[in-house]
Design an enzyme around this catalytic site. Structure first.
Site, PDB file in Angstrom:
ATOM      1  N   ARG A 154       0.832  -1.206   0.000  1.00 26.59           N
ATOM      2  CA  ARG A 154       0.000   0.000   0.000  1.00 26.59           C
ATOM      3  C   ARG A 154       0.863   1.252   0.000  1.00 26.59           C
ATOM      4  O   ARG A 154       0.464   2.303  -0.484  1.00 26.59           O
ATOM      5  CB  ARG A 154      -0.927  -0.002   1.226  1.00 26.59           C
ATOM      6  CG  ARG A 154      -2.083   0.984   1.099  1.00 26.59           C
ATOM      7  CD  ARG A 154      -2.995   0.976   2.323  1.00 26.59           C
ATOM      8  NE  ARG A 154      -2.279   1.372   3.503  1.00 26.59           N
ATOM      9  CZ  ARG A 154      -2.356   0.766   4.692  1.00 26.59           C
ATOM     10  NH1 ARG A 154      -3.139  -0.278   4.851  1.00 26.59           N
ATOM     11  NH2 ARG A 154      -1.667   1.194   5.716  1.00 26.59           N
TER      12      ARG A 154
ATOM     13  N   TYR B 114     -13.055  22.376 -11.995  1.00 28.53           N
ATOM     14  CA  TYR B 114     -13.680  21.115 -12.424  1.00 28.53           C
ATOM     15  C   TYR B 114     -14.856  20.782 -11.491  1.00 28.53           C
ATOM     16  O   TYR B 114     -14.692  20.767 -10.258  1.00 28.53           O
ATOM     17  CB  TYR B 114     -12.589  20.042 -12.377  1.00 28.53           C
ATOM     18  CG  TYR B 114     -13.020  18.630 -12.665  1.00 28.53           C
ATOM     19  CD1 TYR B 114     -13.483  18.259 -13.927  1.00 28.53           C
ATOM     20  CD2 TYR B 114     -12.945  17.644 -11.684  1.00 28.53           C
ATOM     21  CE1 TYR B 114     -13.854  16.958 -14.196  1.00 28.53           C
ATOM     22  CE2 TYR B 114     -13.310  16.334 -11.946  1.00 28.53           C
ATOM     23  CZ  TYR B 114     -13.774  15.994 -13.202  1.00 28.53           C
ATOM     24  OH  TYR B 114     -14.133  14.699 -13.455  1.00 28.53           O
TER      25      TYR B 114
ATOM     26  N   ASP C 243      -4.425  22.404 -10.366  1.00 28.42           N
ATOM     27  CA  ASP C 243      -4.835  21.264 -11.187  1.00 28.42           C
ATOM     28  C   ASP C 243      -4.240  21.520 -12.574  1.00 28.42           C
ATOM     29  O   ASP C 243      -4.670  22.418 -13.297  1.00 28.42           O
ATOM     30  CB  ASP C 243      -6.362  21.167 -11.240  1.00 28.42           C
ATOM     31  CG  ASP C 243      -6.835  19.928 -12.001  1.00 28.42           C
ATOM     32  OD1 ASP C 243      -6.143  19.501 -12.945  1.00 28.42           O
ATOM     33  OD2 ASP C 243      -7.906  19.394 -11.653  1.00 28.42           O
TER      34      ASP C 243
ATOM     35  N   LYS D 149      -6.408  11.222 -17.978  1.00 28.44           N
ATOM     36  CA  LYS D 149      -6.506  11.956 -19.231  1.00 28.44           C
ATOM     37  C   LYS D 149      -5.277  11.690 -20.124  1.00 28.44           C
ATOM     38  O   LYS D 149      -5.121  10.588 -20.592  1.00 28.44           O
ATOM     39  CB  LYS D 149      -6.676  13.451 -18.936  1.00 28.44           C
ATOM     40  CG  LYS D 149      -7.805  13.741 -17.909  1.00 28.44           C
ATOM     41  CD  LYS D 149      -9.188  13.536 -18.491  1.00 28.44           C
ATOM     42  CE  LYS D 149     -10.318  13.527 -17.446  1.00 28.44           C
ATOM     43  NZ  LYS D 149     -10.382  14.675 -16.559  1.00 28.44           N
TER      44      LYS D 149
HETATM   45  C1  LIG Z   1     -11.100  14.643 -15.284  1.00 27.22           C
HETATM   46  C2  LIG Z   1     -10.542  15.691 -14.412  1.00 27.22           C
HETATM   47  C3  LIG Z   1     -10.311  15.449 -13.056  1.00 27.22           C
HETATM   48  C4  LIG Z   1     -10.699  14.169 -12.378  1.00 27.22           C
HETATM   49  O1  LIG Z   1     -10.101  13.033 -12.911  1.00 27.22           O
HETATM   50  P1  LIG Z   1     -10.786  11.591 -12.752  1.00 27.22           P
HETATM   51  O2  LIG Z   1      -9.677  10.662 -13.012  1.00 27.22           O
HETATM   52  O3  LIG Z   1     -11.907  11.551 -13.751  1.00 27.22           O
HETATM   53  O4  LIG Z   1     -11.299  11.505 -11.339  1.00 27.22           O
HETATM   54  C5  LIG Z   1      -9.736  16.455 -12.311  1.00 27.22           C
HETATM   55  N1  LIG Z   1      -9.421  17.645 -12.862  1.00 27.22           N
HETATM   56  C6  LIG Z   1      -9.636  17.908 -14.155  1.00 27.22           C
HETATM   57  C7  LIG Z   1      -9.245  19.236 -14.713  1.00 27.22           C
HETATM   58  C8  LIG Z   1     -10.216  16.941 -14.972  1.00 27.22           C
HETATM   59  O5  LIG Z   1     -10.459  17.225 -16.258  1.00 27.22           O
END
Ligand SMILES: *Cc1c(COP(=O)(O)O)cnc(C)c1O
Length: 387
Positions: A52, A105, A177, A202
């Site tokens: 973990r 987001y 982010d 992404k």
């Molecule tokens: C998609 C996204 C997230 C969250 O990611 P997940 O893997 O879907 O939880 C966070 N910030 C941004 C800018 C995103 O586009």
């Protein structure tokens, strides 16, 4: 000499010397990790102690992301949203004040409005274009300024160095982010961030088949992140890590194409009579273009268009029968996507002034000519409804 970015993408986190020359880091499936002696167990004098808390497979990806983002330490989380929530929890407790960008987001906003508020954190949303004006919103108990640039769906650019300056002068941390630009096109730590978040789901993964997040931090902030990440029991599956490591090696060539096709589509949309505005910071007409040019080295394939007022039926006629643009959440995979979005009633600091409905587009790796033909046919169906 420090390797250039494209070299780093290929080499970072790889140690063939300790894996019998094998190019890719193997998948270590583990829970228990054995200690040779009581003494070793007591002193935890080995690199891995319990799966973990890390394995060589996870360490390979952490090392690679830290190197690309330019931070000291990276930890992995089961989703991008878990990276957001873990990073916020690491620095906030009851009685603290959070300055959160209004264009954040959506699910990150939901986390703030539910879990954080319930636990006594004061959440204040600020205008994404506030720049150094953020200083006027700083309070003695402000512990975090949170940024996302460009903003989700609406793509406002933020002045990150200005936010970093005000945050640090007030004794707060700047969390960013950085998913849109990926670690390749924006270097958060060179612009003053303490913590950078990636939805690895992404572009880093890039193939629409893994959920994962990453939190990267400076040496100092990294200790706080690691403690909370460990206390919460955050970990990820080794097979998923393998897929991300594999996808990540081609990030640079993929992103270049996402960028090119994205800009070409944005320009094409800008000429369409149905479109009121295109929201893409790489277009010289965009209000955030100067900041983008100053701080970023590229654009990803994600942007929005604002349509002129039109009936829902016209949008449905256009989107329902597209051949190459899929309709679905997430983005950053090799395929093109289009989703209708609604920002009404979400913003609290700066209500989004929009002429009509929004479509968010992800430019995939298909041939641009096929994508444009698909959209042209879509607009023909759209206009048949409008009459
Ligand atoms: C998609 C996204 C997230 C969250 O990611 P997940 O893997 O879907 O939880 C966070 N910030 C941004 C800018 C995103 O586009």
């Amino acid at each position: 000499m420090k390797p250039k970015q494209d070299t780093l993408i290929v080499t970072a986190g790889r140690h063939p010397d300790v894996h019998f020359g094998v190019v890719n880091t193997p998948v270590y499936h583990a829970s228990t990790i054995l200690f040779p002696t009581v003494e070793a167990m007591k002193t935890r004098s080995q690199p891995y102690t319990y799966a973990r808390r890390g394995t060589p497979t996870l360490a390979a990806l952490e090392e690679a992301i830290a190197a690309l983002e330019g931070g000291a330490k990276t930890v992995l989380t089961p989703s991008g949203l878990a990276a957001v929530s873990t990073a916020l929890m690491a620095f906030l407790k009851a009685g603290d004040h959070l300055l959160m960008v209004d264009s954040v987001y959506g699910p990150s906003r939901h986390f703030c409005d539910t879990i954080l508020k319930r636990n006594g954190v004061e959440v204040e949303y600020y205008d994404p274009e506030i720049g150094s004006g953020i200083a006027r919103h700083m309070k003695p108990n402000t512990k975090v300024v949170y940024a996302e640039s460009p903003g989700s769906i609406s793509f406002e650019m933020q002045d990150i160095p200005a936010l970093a300056k005000a945050a640090h002068e007030g004794g707060a941390k700047l969390i960013i982010d950085n998913t849109w630009a990926s670690p390749l096109y924006f270097k958060p730590f060179e612009h003053g961030a303490d913590v950078s978040i990636q939805a690895v789901t992404k572009y880093l993964c890039g193939h629409s088949d893994v959920m994962m997040g990453a939190i990267t931090a400076t040496e100092e902030a990294g200790k706080t992140v690691l403690a909370t990440h460990g206390a919460l029991g955050m970990t990820v599956a080794p097979d998923d890590v393998y897929l991300v490591l594999r996808g990540m090696r081609t990030l640079s060539v993929r992103l270049e194409r996402h960028m090119k096709t994205g800009i070409a589509l944005a320009r094409w949309f800008a000429e369409r009579p149905e479109v009121a505005r295109v929201l893409h910071p790489a277009l010289p007409t965009d209000p955030g273009h100067e900041l983008w040019k100053r701080d970023f080295t590229g654009a990803s394939g994600l942007f929005s268009i604002v349509l002129k007022p039109c009936p829902d039926a016209a949008i449905a006629a256009m989107l329902d029968h597209l051949e190459y643009f899929g309709m679905g959440w997430s983005w950053g995979g090799y395929e093109s996507l289009i989703v209708p979005q609604d920002l009404h009633g979400i913003r609290t600091a700066t209500p989004a002034a929009l002429e009509g409905p929004i479509l968010r587009i992800h430019a995939g790796l298909e041939d641009l000519r096929d994508l444009i033909a698909d959209l042209e046919a879509g607009f023909a169906r759209f206009n048949a409804i409008i009459g």
